[in-house]
Write a protein that holds these residues in place. Structure first.
Motif: not given
Lengths: 319, 292
Positions: B201-202, A121, B205-206, B286-288, A152, A106-109, B197, A154, A117, B208-209
């Motif tokens: 969580k996944h 979980v 957020p991905n 919000l986008d890393p 991250y 996940d690019p945001r994690m 979840w 990336h 996770e 959201i843009g």
């Protein structure tokens, strides 16, 4: 556990496993009557070209996709009939490593979030400190420096990303891992590193792998046994060395001939002609026969079973 | 052990701080935030600046006077002070615009997320209903709902919320579809992660843009739609001030008293602009992947 016990009964076994997809007015036979087994601590390599159903097989085995028929036996029990809760428990023991380390994270994690996770979980994270410690241990196990914990995806290269993916798969102490082309998206130098890592982990934790790849030179390195798939069916299955030394099925022969060998003298190679035939409602009989140099009358009309002992082949030339 | 704990501690704390830090770097977003804060502050303190009476009563002797020191924004055709009206109208307009978007996007988002994530029959059922609703022209739907509920601010708000749900559902569903096929969703499933979840969580957020962009873009539109209902006599009842209603009232005087149109229009545009700038900044923060 005693070694003879584990060799007696396979850890995971598929019996006549089928997965058909509805497609274009017919059924696409992605996995068709595949019966294979993986013994504890060993690696089953699954080889075949793109679209032969090998990735689908890996996902059906893990119940990420529902099967259309057949059984998946884990320690002798058919997990396809398991209820949601029992399946969740068994999922801890079966994990998957993906081909593309760019889409499998996940690019945001951050690395921490990704690896934690499965632990969180499944409620085995423990306290904050215990969780952090477990994650650092896992990162250490897969050869990832601790300094990467807050990075991250990336910000890392393909090899490191794949290590994160492996750490995530290991988080729940699984017994069986489906490796879905884990090295084919990586540079050759990094491929070797990851393969060595996977083999080290196997030795250390007694893991069993189902190693899916299109690259025969990769499976030769890692597999105990190899199954060759063509259009959803397993056409040949043999111990790794035996398969390379003595390939029986014409398709296997052609695949082996396609491995480049650094030699100055030109080799005589058996080249496969034609295209892969349509996987939608394929006719009975050997699916390779339209492209096979040895096809004869008995090849079509009725299905050819995988026959033989340790070295099994589905071909009329041998039965 | 100590420093491990420290590691995770700082990480948890810094998540929100990190987003704020990245947002601060974005000068345009900060301009948006500044403008919007100013609008919000003026809205809250409207009663302190000018009494509400000034916004709804005026003397006909003063009608249609251009901006001056006594009437900063001039007066309208009833002699009411436009500045006071705009100030007091901001409450209704902001509630209309932002309220309709927030509720619409939450409900639409939920529907869109379910449709996109579960696919198959759930998707078909939700989307066919949405398609049916979307067939009805937007204004007609709003009017129908207001007609059923009766005129008034709250009812217009409800009507706008309901009418926007289909649009948001579609946008969010398509944003979610681009995420659902990714391997990390499958990875999460393979370790037994519950769907709830995964969506929270996944998936969200991905995705959201486009959701943020859609939300900030439609706030201005919502204010205008609310105005249209007022114009047709279904929304806010005169003499209550509301930006869109003021715009609608002033159309007859556009050539002789352009300031009557200009100021409410400017207020709507400024609100929409500031939200857009903020939304863009927030999306980037919000986008890393867009760290620097």
């Amino acid at each position: 556990m005693p070694p003879d016990d584990s060799s007696a009964r396979p850890l995971l076994e598929t019996v006549g496993l089928k997965k058909y997809f509805k497609a274009g007015g017919g059924m696409l036979h992605a996995v068709d009557d595949v019966s294979l087994s993986v013994r504890e601590g060993e690696t089953l390599g699954i080889v075949g070209e793109s679209g032969c159903g090998k990735s689908t097989l890996g996902r059906v085995v893990l119940r990420l996709i529902d099967s259309s028929g057949g059984e998946v036996l884990y320690r002798g029990e058919n997990i396809l009939t398991y209820s949601g809760r029992r399946m969740k428990d068994i999922r801890r023991e079966m994990q998957i490593i993906f081909q593309d380390p760019f889409s499998s994270l996940d690019p945001r994690m951050t690395v921490f979030d990704t690896i934690s996770e499965p632990l969180v979980v499944n409620g085995c994270g423990g306290g904050k400190a215990a969780l952090a410690e477990r994650i650092l241990t896992l990162m250490n196990t897969v050869g990832l420096a601790e300094s990467y914990i807050n990075t991250y995806p990336h910000e890392m290269d393909g090899g490191r990303r794949q290590r994160v993916g492996i750490a995530r798969a290991l988080a729940l102490n699984p017994k069986f891992i489906v490796c879905d082309e884990p090295v084919s998206a990586l540079d050759v130098s990094i491929q070797a590193q990851i393969l060595n890592l996977l083999m080290d982990l196997q030795e250390k934790f007694g893991l069993s792998y189902m190693f899916i790849t299109h690259d025969l030179s990769v499976v030769k390195h890692i597999s105990t046994e190899i199954a060759v798939m063509y259009l959803g069916q397993c056409v040949e299955r043999a111990p790794s060395e035996e398969l390379f030394k003595n390939p029986l099925h014409p398709y296997t022969k052609a695949l082996l001939a396609a491995i480049p060998v650094p030699k100055l003298v030109q080799r005589k190679r058996s080249v496969i002609r034609g295209e892969v035939s349509d996987p939608i409602d394929p006719p009975l009989g050997c699916r390779f026969s339209p492209r096979c140099d040895f096809s004869k009358e008995g090849c079509v009309g009725e299905n050819i079973p995988l026959a033989g002992g340790t070295h099994a082949v589905a071909c009329r030339l041998y039965t | 052990m100590e420093d491990i704990d420290f590691n995770s501690q700082t990480r948890k704390k810094s998540r929100r701080g990190e987003i704020w830090r990245r947002m601060k770097k974005n000068r345009i977003a900060m301009v948006g935030l500044f403008i919007f804060s100013a609008i919000l502050l003026l809205t809250i303190s409207a009663d302190l600046i000018t009494p509400y009476d000034k916004a709804i009563t005026g003397s006909l002797a003063d009608r249609l006077t251009p901006p001056s020191s006594s009437h900063w924004f001039g007066t309208d055709n009833y002699g009411r002070d436009i500045f006071a009206r705009i100030l007091h109208a901001s409450r209704r307009s902001l509630v209309m615009g932002i309220g309709a978007v927030l509720v619409g996007i939450t409900l639409g988002g939920l529907l869109g997320a379910c449709a996109g994530y579960y696919g198959g029959r759930v998707d078909s059922v939700i989307m066919r209903i949405i398609d049916t609703v979307i067939c009805i022209p937007f204004m007609l739907l709003v009017l129908a709902i207001v007609a059923a509920l009766g005129p008034g601010l709250v009812n217009v708000l409800i009507a706008l919320m309901i009418s926007m749900i289909p649009t948001y559902t579609r946008v969010i569903r398509s944003a979610i579809l681009t995420v659902v096929g990714q391997d990390y969703i499958e990875a999460a499933k393979s370790c037994g992660t519950p769907n709830r979840w995964i969506i929270l969580k996944h998936v969200l957020p991905n995705a959201i843009g486009p959701i943020i962009v859609q939300a900030t873009m439609t706030v201005g539109t919502m204010i205008i739609w609310a105005a249209s209902t007022s114009f047709l006599g279904m929304g806010i009842q005169p003499p209550e001030p509301e930006w869109g209603a003021m715009l609608a009232e002033s159309k007859d005087y556009m050539l002789t008293a352009p300031y009557m149109v200009m100021f409410p229009g400017f207020a709507i545009a400024l609100t929409a602009l500031s939200l857009n700038l903020m939304g863009d900044g927030l999306r980037d923060a919000l986008d890393p992947r867009l760290k620097d």
